[in-house]
Design an enzyme around this catalytic site. Sequence first.
Site, PDB file in Angstrom:
ATOM      1  N   HIS A 222      11.507  -6.319  -0.121  1.00  0.00           N
ATOM      2  CA  HIS A 222      10.787  -7.362  -0.867  1.00  0.00           C
ATOM      3  C   HIS A 222      11.773  -8.256  -1.635  1.00  0.00           C
ATOM      4  O   HIS A 222      11.589  -9.467  -1.711  1.00  0.00           O
ATOM      5  CB  HIS A 222       9.805  -6.726  -1.872  1.00  0.00           C
ATOM      6  CG  HIS A 222       8.671  -5.987  -1.244  1.00  0.00           C
ATOM      7  ND1 HIS A 222       8.253  -4.745  -1.675  1.00  0.00           N
ATOM      8  CD2 HIS A 222       7.852  -6.307  -0.199  1.00  0.00           C
ATOM      9  CE1 HIS A 222       7.223  -4.352  -0.947  1.00  0.00           C
ATOM     10  NE2 HIS A 222       6.970  -5.273  -0.044  1.00  0.00           N
TER      11      HIS A 222
ATOM     12  N   LYS B 216      -6.689   0.508  -1.754  1.00  0.00           N
ATOM     13  CA  LYS B 216      -5.476   1.214  -1.346  1.00  0.00           C
ATOM     14  C   LYS B 216      -5.178   2.325  -2.335  1.00  0.00           C
ATOM     15  O   LYS B 216      -5.142   2.098  -3.539  1.00  0.00           O
ATOM     16  CB  LYS B 216      -4.290   0.246  -1.316  1.00  0.00           C
ATOM     17  CG  LYS B 216      -4.173  -0.540  -0.041  1.00  0.00           C
ATOM     18  CD  LYS B 216      -2.777  -1.118   0.073  1.00  0.00           C
ATOM     19  CE  LYS B 216      -2.547  -1.745   1.437  1.00  0.00           C
ATOM     20  NZ  LYS B 216      -1.178  -2.267   1.578  1.00  0.00           N
TER      21      LYS B 216
ATOM     22  N   ARG C  53       8.382  -7.308   9.779  1.00  0.00           N
ATOM     23  CA  ARG C  53       9.336  -6.286  10.200  1.00  0.00           C
ATOM     24  C   ARG C  53       9.284  -6.055  11.695  1.00  0.00           C
ATOM     25  O   ARG C  53      10.257  -5.626  12.308  1.00  0.00           O
ATOM     26  CB  ARG C  53       9.053  -4.956   9.485  1.00  0.00           C
ATOM     27  CG  ARG C  53       9.378  -4.965   8.007  1.00  0.00           C
ATOM     28  CD  ARG C  53       8.771  -3.790   7.301  1.00  0.00           C
ATOM     29  NE  ARG C  53       7.318  -3.850   7.432  1.00  0.00           N
ATOM     30  CZ  ARG C  53       6.467  -3.086   6.755  1.00  0.00           C
ATOM     31  NH1 ARG C  53       6.924  -2.192   5.908  1.00  0.00           N
ATOM     32  NH2 ARG C  53       5.172  -3.215   6.925  1.00  0.00           N
TER      33      ARG C  53
ATOM     34  N   SER D 233       6.553   0.258   1.562  1.00  0.00           N
ATOM     35  CA  SER D 233       6.226   0.879   0.274  1.00  0.00           C
ATOM     36  C   SER D 233       5.559   2.238   0.492  1.00  0.00           C
ATOM     37  O   SER D 233       5.818   3.196  -0.244  1.00  0.00           O
ATOM     38  CB  SER D 233       5.299  -0.036  -0.523  1.00  0.00           C
ATOM     39  OG  SER D 233       5.966  -1.221  -0.881  1.00  0.00           O
TER      40      SER D 233
HETATM   41  O1  PNS Z   1       1.161  -5.859   0.644  1.00  0.00           O
HETATM   42  P1  PNS Z   1      -0.193  -5.957   1.283  1.00  0.00           P
HETATM   43  O2  PNS Z   1      -1.082  -4.887   0.732  1.00  0.00           O
HETATM   44  O3  PNS Z   1      -0.109  -5.948   2.783  1.00  0.00           O
HETATM   45  O4  PNS Z   1      -0.832  -7.384   0.830  1.00  0.00           O
HETATM   46  C1  PNS Z   1      -2.111  -7.761   1.278  1.00  0.00           C
HETATM   47  C2  PNS Z   1      -2.585  -9.074   0.637  1.00  0.00           C
HETATM   48  C3  PNS Z   1      -2.581  -8.986  -0.883  1.00  0.00           C
HETATM   49  C4  PNS Z   1      -1.664 -10.202   1.083  1.00  0.00           C
HETATM   50  C5  PNS Z   1      -4.007  -9.327   1.191  1.00  0.00           C
HETATM   51  O5  PNS Z   1      -4.805  -8.213   0.893  1.00  0.00           O
HETATM   52  C6  PNS Z   1      -4.657 -10.592   0.639  1.00  0.00           C
HETATM   53  O6  PNS Z   1      -4.298 -11.685   1.008  1.00  0.00           O
HETATM   54  N1  PNS Z   1      -5.630 -10.412  -0.280  1.00  0.00           N
HETATM   55  C7  PNS Z   1      -6.368 -11.529  -0.842  1.00  0.00           C
HETATM   56  C8  PNS Z   1      -7.832 -11.505  -0.371  1.00  0.00           C
HETATM   57  C9  PNS Z   1      -8.160 -12.627   0.600  1.00  0.00           C
HETATM   58  O7  PNS Z   1      -7.897 -13.768   0.332  1.00  0.00           O
HETATM   59  N2  PNS Z   1      -8.758 -12.259   1.738  1.00  0.00           N
HETATM   60  C10 PNS Z   1      -9.298 -13.171   2.722  1.00  0.00           C
HETATM   61  C11 PNS Z   1      -8.326 -14.008   3.491  1.00  0.00           C
HETATM   62  S1  PNS Z   1      -7.188 -13.144   4.500  1.00  0.00           S
END
Ligand code: PNS
Length: 163
Positions: free
Chosen positions: A17, A41, A94, A131
């Site tokens: 990150h 999560k 990745r 993570s």
């Molecule tokens: O590190 P992660 O857990 O893979 O991150 C996921 C994240 C936060 C990027 C994703 O859950 C997200 O974009 N959440 C916001 C909710 C949202 O907008 N959802 C609808 C469109 S995709």
Amino acid sequence: MSTVVLPGSFDPFTLGHLDLTRRAAALGHHVIIAVSHNPAKKGTLDLEARLGAITAVLAEAGLAEQVEARTLPRGLLVDFCRDVGAGAVVRGLRSQLDLAYEEPMARMNHHLAGVETLFLLTDATWSHISSSLVREVHALGGDVSDMIPAPSLDALHAAAAVS
Ligand code: PNS
């Protein structure tokens, strides 16, 4: 300087990150690291611990002027992007598995609000690190000190001490 949002759970924030953050900033962007609640999560670190660790990492890395860490409020990522004036999201890839996970979200964010997703290929040094694996290795007594910055390690130790 354009603003981009680097969203994620960051549970914990890893050296992968950090590399991604550095590279997004090096492209000349103001970077907002948006730390999600993600109650679905099952994680280890609470939101405050993750935000605190990231803020400390940014200070240590000399990135605090160009990069900030904020809570990603419940709701749509595109609404957060609009509120902070960001036209794009940055995500690391990745592997092709990551692309399969990311592609629908990127398309949805573009569909909803024209928000672009800038994908950066994870440096090979960090491409095996996630993570969730860091949490597992740490929980089972393994050494993760060369996978995460010191403030993230401190946060993991602190969380383990109270659980
Ligand atoms: O590190 P992660 O857990 O893979 O991150 C996921 C994240 C936060 C990027 C994703 O859950 C997200 O974009 N959440 C916001 C909710 C949202 O907008 N959802 C609808 C469109 S995709």
